[in-house]
Design a protein around this motif. Structure first.
Motif, PDB file in Angstrom:
ATOM      1  N   GLN A 240       0.826  -1.222   0.000  1.00 20.06           N
ATOM      2  CA  GLN A 240       0.000   0.000   0.000  1.00 20.06           C
ATOM      3  C   GLN A 240       0.857   1.267   0.000  1.00 20.06           C
ATOM      4  OE1 GLN A 240      -2.693  -0.108   3.353  1.00 20.06           O
ATOM      5  NE2 GLN A 240      -3.426  -2.133   2.733  1.00 20.06           N
ATOM      6  N   TYR A 241       1.886   1.289   0.872  1.00 20.36           N
ATOM      7  CA  TYR A 241       2.709   2.506   0.972  1.00 20.36           C
ATOM      8  C   TYR A 241       3.512   2.722  -0.309  1.00 20.36           C
ATOM      9  CZ  TYR A 241       1.534   2.046   5.922  1.00 20.36           C
ATOM     10  OH  TYR A 241       0.870   1.912   7.106  1.00 20.36           O
ATOM     11  N   ALA A 242       4.014   1.590  -0.883  1.00 24.71           N
ATOM     12  CA  ALA A 242       4.764   1.713  -2.148  1.00 24.71           C
ATOM     13  C   ALA A 242       3.865   2.372  -3.191  1.00 24.71           C
ATOM     14  CB  ALA A 242       5.216   0.341  -2.624  1.00 24.71           C
ATOM     15  N   ARG A 243       2.616   1.920  -3.264  1.00 21.56           N
ATOM     16  CA  ARG A 243       1.689   2.469  -4.266  1.00 21.56           C
ATOM     17  C   ARG A 243       1.436   3.956  -3.990  1.00 21.56           C
ATOM     18  NH1 ARG A 243      -2.584  -1.113  -6.766  1.00 21.56           N
ATOM     19  NH2 ARG A 243      -0.925  -1.211  -8.284  1.00 21.56           N
ATOM     20  N   GLU A 244       1.244   4.324  -2.708  1.00 19.35           N
ATOM     21  CA  GLU A 244       1.020   5.750  -2.393  1.00 19.35           C
ATOM     22  C   GLU A 244       2.194   6.606  -2.856  1.00 19.35           C
ATOM     23  OE1 GLU A 244      -0.185   6.748   1.617  1.00 19.35           O
ATOM     24  OE2 GLU A 244      -1.348   4.888   1.711  1.00 19.35           O
ATOM     25  N   LEU A 245       3.387   5.986  -2.855  1.00 19.06           N
ATOM     26  CA  LEU A 245       4.585   6.732  -3.249  1.00 19.06           C
ATOM     27  C   LEU A 245       4.852   6.632  -4.744  1.00 19.06           C
ATOM     28  CD1 LEU A 245       6.651   5.531  -0.190  1.00 19.06           C
ATOM     29  CD2 LEU A 245       6.085   7.928  -0.672  1.00 19.06           C
ATOM     30  N   GLY A 246       3.961   5.924  -5.476  1.00 27.13           N
ATOM     31  CA  GLY A 246       4.104   5.843  -6.941  1.00 27.13           C
ATOM     32  C   GLY A 246       4.906   4.646  -7.423  1.00 27.13           C
ATOM     33  N   TYR A 247       4.961   3.594  -6.594  1.00 29.59           N
ATOM     34  CA  TYR A 247       5.750   2.414  -6.970  1.00 29.59           C
ATOM     35  C   TYR A 247       4.926   1.135  -6.850  1.00 29.59           C
ATOM     36  CZ  TYR A 247       9.855   5.420  -6.548  1.00 29.59           C
ATOM     37  OH  TYR A 247      10.764   6.421  -6.703  1.00 29.59           O
ATOM     38  N   VAL A 248       5.453   0.079  -7.515  1.00 27.50           N
ATOM     39  CA  VAL A 248       4.897  -1.269  -7.424  1.00 27.50           C
ATOM     40  C   VAL A 248       6.052  -2.173  -6.991  1.00 27.50           C
ATOM     41  CG1 VAL A 248       4.034  -3.169  -8.871  1.00 27.50           C
ATOM     42  CG2 VAL A 248       3.115  -0.865  -9.167  1.00 27.50           C
ATOM     43  N   ILE A 249       5.741  -3.206  -6.187  1.00 29.56           N
ATOM     44  CA  ILE A 249       6.822  -4.111  -5.749  1.00 29.56           C
ATOM     45  C   ILE A 249       6.866  -5.336  -6.669  1.00 29.56           C
ATOM     46  CG2 ILE A 249       7.717  -5.525  -3.856  1.00 29.56           C
ATOM     47  CD1 ILE A 249       6.272  -3.619  -1.913  1.00 29.56           C
ATOM     48  N   LYS A 250       8.038  -5.604  -7.207  1.00 30.54           N
ATOM     49  CA  LYS A 250       8.264  -6.779  -8.068  1.00 30.54           C
ATOM     50  C   LYS A 250       9.488  -7.534  -7.559  1.00 30.54           C
ATOM     51  CE  LYS A 250       5.126  -6.179 -11.279  1.00 30.54           C
ATOM     52  NZ  LYS A 250       4.026  -7.157 -11.351  1.00 30.54           N
ATOM     53  N   LEU A 251       9.480  -8.859  -7.724  1.00 28.42           N
ATOM     54  CA  LEU A 251      10.713  -9.594  -7.456  1.00 28.42           C
ATOM     55  C   LEU A 251      11.559  -9.511  -8.720  1.00 28.42           C
ATOM     56  CD1 LEU A 251      12.227 -11.489  -5.384  1.00 28.42           C
ATOM     57  CD2 LEU A 251      11.576 -13.336  -6.922  1.00 28.42           C
ATOM     58  N   LEU A 252      12.704  -8.834  -8.620  1.00 29.71           N
ATOM     59  CA  LEU A 252      13.561  -8.676  -9.801  1.00 29.71           C
ATOM     60  C   LEU A 252      14.860  -9.459  -9.651  1.00 29.71           C
ATOM     61  CD1 LEU A 252      13.452  -4.910 -10.907  1.00 29.71           C
ATOM     62  CD2 LEU A 252      11.959  -6.796 -11.575  1.00 29.71           C
ATOM     63  N   ALA A 253      15.277 -10.058 -10.757  1.00 29.85           N
ATOM     64  CA  ALA A 253      16.632 -10.599 -10.879  1.00 29.85           C
ATOM     65  C   ALA A 253      17.413  -9.539 -11.635  1.00 29.85           C
ATOM     66  CB  ALA A 253      16.609 -11.904 -11.657  1.00 29.85           C
ATOM     67  N   ILE A 254      18.467  -9.008 -10.994  1.00 30.05           N
ATOM     68  CA  ILE A 254      19.142  -7.827 -11.539  1.00 30.05           C
ATOM     69  C   ILE A 254      20.609  -8.136 -11.822  1.00 30.05           C
ATOM     70  CG2 ILE A 254      19.835  -5.429 -11.028  1.00 30.05           C
ATOM     71  CD1 ILE A 254      17.409  -5.297  -9.098  1.00 30.05           C
ATOM     72  N   ALA A 255      21.079  -7.710 -12.989  1.00 33.05           N
ATOM     73  CA  ALA A 255      22.511  -7.772 -13.291  1.00 33.05           C
ATOM     74  C   ALA A 255      22.905  -6.433 -13.883  1.00 33.05           C
ATOM     75  CB  ALA A 255      22.795  -8.888 -14.281  1.00 33.05           C
ATOM     76  N   LYS A 256      24.059  -5.900 -13.438  1.00 34.89           N
ATOM     77  CA  LYS A 256      24.530  -4.624 -13.981  1.00 34.89           C
ATOM     78  C   LYS A 256      26.041  -4.674 -14.075  1.00 34.89           C
ATOM     79  CE  LYS A 256      21.292  -1.673 -11.518  1.00 34.89           C
ATOM     80  NZ  LYS A 256      21.071  -0.436 -10.799  1.00 34.89           N
ATOM     81  N   LEU A 257      26.548  -4.127 -15.168  1.00 41.39           N
ATOM     82  CA  LEU A 257      27.994  -4.015 -15.280  1.00 41.39           C
ATOM     83  C   LEU A 257      28.414  -2.761 -14.526  1.00 41.39           C
ATOM     84  CD1 LEU A 257      30.326  -5.484 -16.705  1.00 41.39           C
ATOM     85  CD2 LEU A 257      30.111  -3.831 -18.549  1.00 41.39           C
ATOM     86  N   THR A 258      29.305  -2.911 -13.566  1.00 32.87           N
ATOM     87  CA  THR A 258      29.766  -1.736 -12.819  1.00 32.87           C
ATOM     88  C   THR A 258      31.148  -1.376 -13.346  1.00 32.87           C
ATOM     89  OG1 THR A 258      30.850  -3.042 -11.151  1.00 32.87           O
ATOM     90  CG2 THR A 258      28.559  -2.521 -10.749  1.00 32.87           C
ATOM     91  N   ASP A 259      31.660  -0.230 -12.909  1.00 36.45           N
ATOM     92  CA  ASP A 259      33.021   0.102 -13.342  1.00 36.45           C
ATOM     93  C   ASP A 259      33.975  -0.938 -12.740  1.00 36.45           C
ATOM     94  OD1 ASP A 259      32.649   0.768 -10.806  1.00 36.45           O
ATOM     95  OD2 ASP A 259      33.425   2.798 -10.927  1.00 36.45           O
ATOM     96  N   GLY A 260      35.139  -1.041 -13.291  1.00 37.70           N
ATOM     97  CA  GLY A 260      36.103  -2.010 -12.775  1.00 37.70           C
ATOM     98  C   GLY A 260      35.790  -3.427 -13.241  1.00 37.70           C
ATOM     99  N   ASN A 261      34.927  -3.554 -14.274  1.00 39.34           N
ATOM    100  CA  ASN A 261      34.664  -4.858 -14.863  1.00 39.34           C
ATOM    101  C   ASN A 261      34.079  -5.863 -13.867  1.00 39.34           C
ATOM    102  OD1 ASN A 261      34.587  -6.207 -17.243  1.00 39.34           O
ATOM    103  ND2 ASN A 261      36.545  -7.231 -16.937  1.00 39.34           N
ATOM    104  N   ARG A 262      33.215  -5.367 -13.004  1.00 38.86           N
ATOM    105  CA  ARG A 262      32.514  -6.284 -12.102  1.00 38.86           C
ATOM    106  C   ARG A 262      31.024  -6.270 -12.428  1.00 38.86           C
ATOM    107  NH1 ARG A 262      33.984  -4.977  -6.018  1.00 38.86           N
ATOM    108  NH2 ARG A 262      33.141  -2.962  -6.628  1.00 38.86           N
TER     109      ARG A 262
END
Ligand SMILES: NC(=O)c1ccc[n+]([C@@H]2O[C@H](COP(=O)([O-])OP(=O)(O)OC[C@H]3O[C@@H](n4cnc5c(N)ncnc54)[C@H](OP(=O)(O)O)[C@@H]3O)[C@@H](O)[C@H]2O)c1
Length: 440
Positions: A240-262
């Motif tokens: 409920q609070y997430a929605r009031e703040l303009g968000y939805v909750i999802k289970l995400l699998a996340i991958a990101k290339l960061t600096d330093g090749n990690r």
């Protein structure tokens, strides 16, 4: 090799195996027209033979309980592993590869644990090991990463890759019901297993993330190397609070290339902007958002599980493997994984990530509490973007809901440890990471 018909053997005739046999039997001439390859279903292995043919017209003597009739059968060119689990599937796939057969599997658990070894073996025996159906079911994300985006540096990847969790979270959003109640309904409807642990604790999504990272970053990582958090602690209040703040909750699998090749690798509930496409992926559907340096943001959406969507991906792999049989080469997908074994792309520890946070504290309803918490957060370089005070809990406590600006995870942990020493803070905070990059 010029063969008029490529022979296929299937290990496992459950949900997916049945779908694959239906497509191979019912769409045989379409497959031949589309791909120039004729596929012949020769054998199917099941532990116990069924009384009925499950609505599929199979060739005579097709069904057997003996896996050797597939993996050791010189007539079979392609082995399709659809029994699931790790131990038996592992040894049968190894045997098939050692016998020179191309292999197709939908088994993410097996590849997440033994992918390196199996791709090495496949390479030594010059056969392909294709696994499109292992991640996001009917969505062709494996081939897309490997082939269509081969000219892109993948900047980041966000996946809704567990249909059970997405179904539960969608119901929690739309019907204002609690996690345990939706889980029960999901189990009754067959969307969740009797033992839902692998799904709701994020393990299934993490196994799929390992496969996606192997292709996107040529990095072979293991489950123990990254942060995995499920959805069991998400309450109706957070929704409920997430929605009031303009968000939805999802289970995400996340991958990101960061600096330093990690590579940042993580699976956890995430606040995503409610106007974003990902926020609107509902029910048991899956979606994978890939952001490449050349292609920009892309989104792949479809059914991540089920008999026919998963079978669709398996059959596509079988057709690719048939081409490998005809051309006498192994598929590039196996080669990519192997290259990852030599790559030196490390995993960025969760403590080093920087992200925005949603935090809900339950605190004594007294003046000065917010100031004390704010001071501690500030001392750890965490700045508050907005705060709302919610619902007196009836026991002289209230919820303080905050959104922060970007902060480092290790600073957040240290700040929370200090905040928990305050007498006015009544419980562990609810902490959910926020991702804004998916807002397109
Ligand atoms: N279901 C989906 O929507 C989906 C989506 C994506 C990926 N996958 C993956 O696809 C694979 C298959 O899943 P599924 O849902 O089709 O499984 P399933 O319905 O449980 O079917 C498994 C089949 O394998 C057979 N089997 C199990 N152990 C065996 C053994 N030792 N020897 C011979 N046969 C054996 C079973 O035979 P009996 O029936 O005789 O026991 C059954 O026919 C798994 O790796 C899963 O993760 C599934």
């Amino acid at each position: 090799m010029d063969k008029s018909c490529i022979n296929v053997g299937i290990l496992g005739w459950g949900t997916v195996g049945t779908g694959v046999s239906k497509i191979l039997m019912n769409q045989n001439s379409l497959i031949a027209k589309n791909s120039g390859t004729e596929l012949c279903l020769k054998k199917i292995v099941k532990r116990t033979l069924p009384a009925t043919r499950q609505g599929v017209e199979l060739p005579m003597d097709c069904l057997t309980t003996d896996p050797a009739e597939v993996v050791d059968n010189p007539e079979i060119d392609i082995v399709v592993e659809l029994i699931g689990g790790v131990t038996t599937a592992h040894s049968l796939i190894k045997r098939a590869i050692q016998n020179g057969k191309h292999v197709v599997t939908a088994n993410k658990a097996l590849l997440a644990e033994h992918g390196g070894e199996l791709f090495q073996l496949a390479s030594e025996h010059k056969v392909s090991l294709n696994f499109e159906a292992s991640t996001a079911g009917g969505i062709p994300i494996i081939k897309t990463l490997q082939e269509s985006f081969a000219g892109n540096q993948i900047h980041s990847l966000y996946g809704i890759v567990n249909g059970t969790c997405n179904y539960i979270l969608t119901e929690m959003h739309e019907r204002a019901v609690d996690f345990s109640d939706v889980l029960k309904v999901a189990q009754d409807k067959g969307y969740a297993e009797a033992d839902p642990t692998l799904d709701v604790e994020g393990i299934d999504a993490a196994q799929k993330l390992i496969l996606l990272i192997a292709l996107a970053y040529r990095s072979n990582i293991s489950l123990s190397q990254f942060h995995v958090e499920g959805i069991t602690s998400i309450t109706q209040k957070e929704i409920q609070y997430a929605r009031e703040l303009g968000y939805v909750i999802k289970l995400l699998a996340i991958a990101k290339l960061t600096d330093g090749n990690r590579v940042e690798a993580r699976v956890h509930p995430t606040l995503v902007p409610e106007r974003s496409l990902l926020a609107n992926v509902g029910g048991a559907f899956n979606a994978v958002c890939v952001i490449g340096d050349a292609v920009g943001p892309t989104l792949f959406y479809g059914q991540g599980a089920g008999e026919m969507p998963t079978a669709s991906a398996v059959v596509a792999d079988v057709i690719d493997a048939a081409k490998s049989v005809q051309q006498g080469v192994s598929s590039p997908i196996s080669q990519a994984w192997l290259a990852g074994a030599q790559a030196e792309v490390g995993v960025c520890p969760i403590d080093d990530i920087e992200t925005r946070y949603y935090i809900r504290f339950v605190v004594a309803d007294r003046p000065g509490v917010l100031a004390k918490i704010g001071t501690i957060l500030g001392n750890w370089q965490i700045s508050i973007a907005s705060v709302i005070q919610k619902d007196p809990h009836g026991m002289e406590t209230v919820s303080l809901v905050m959104l922060t600006h970007k902060a480092q995870e290790k600073n957040m942990k240290a700040a929370l440890a200090e905040i928990y020493t305050l007498e006015d803070v009544k419980d562990e905070a609810q902490l959910i990471r926020i991702e804004e990059e998916v807002d397109f």
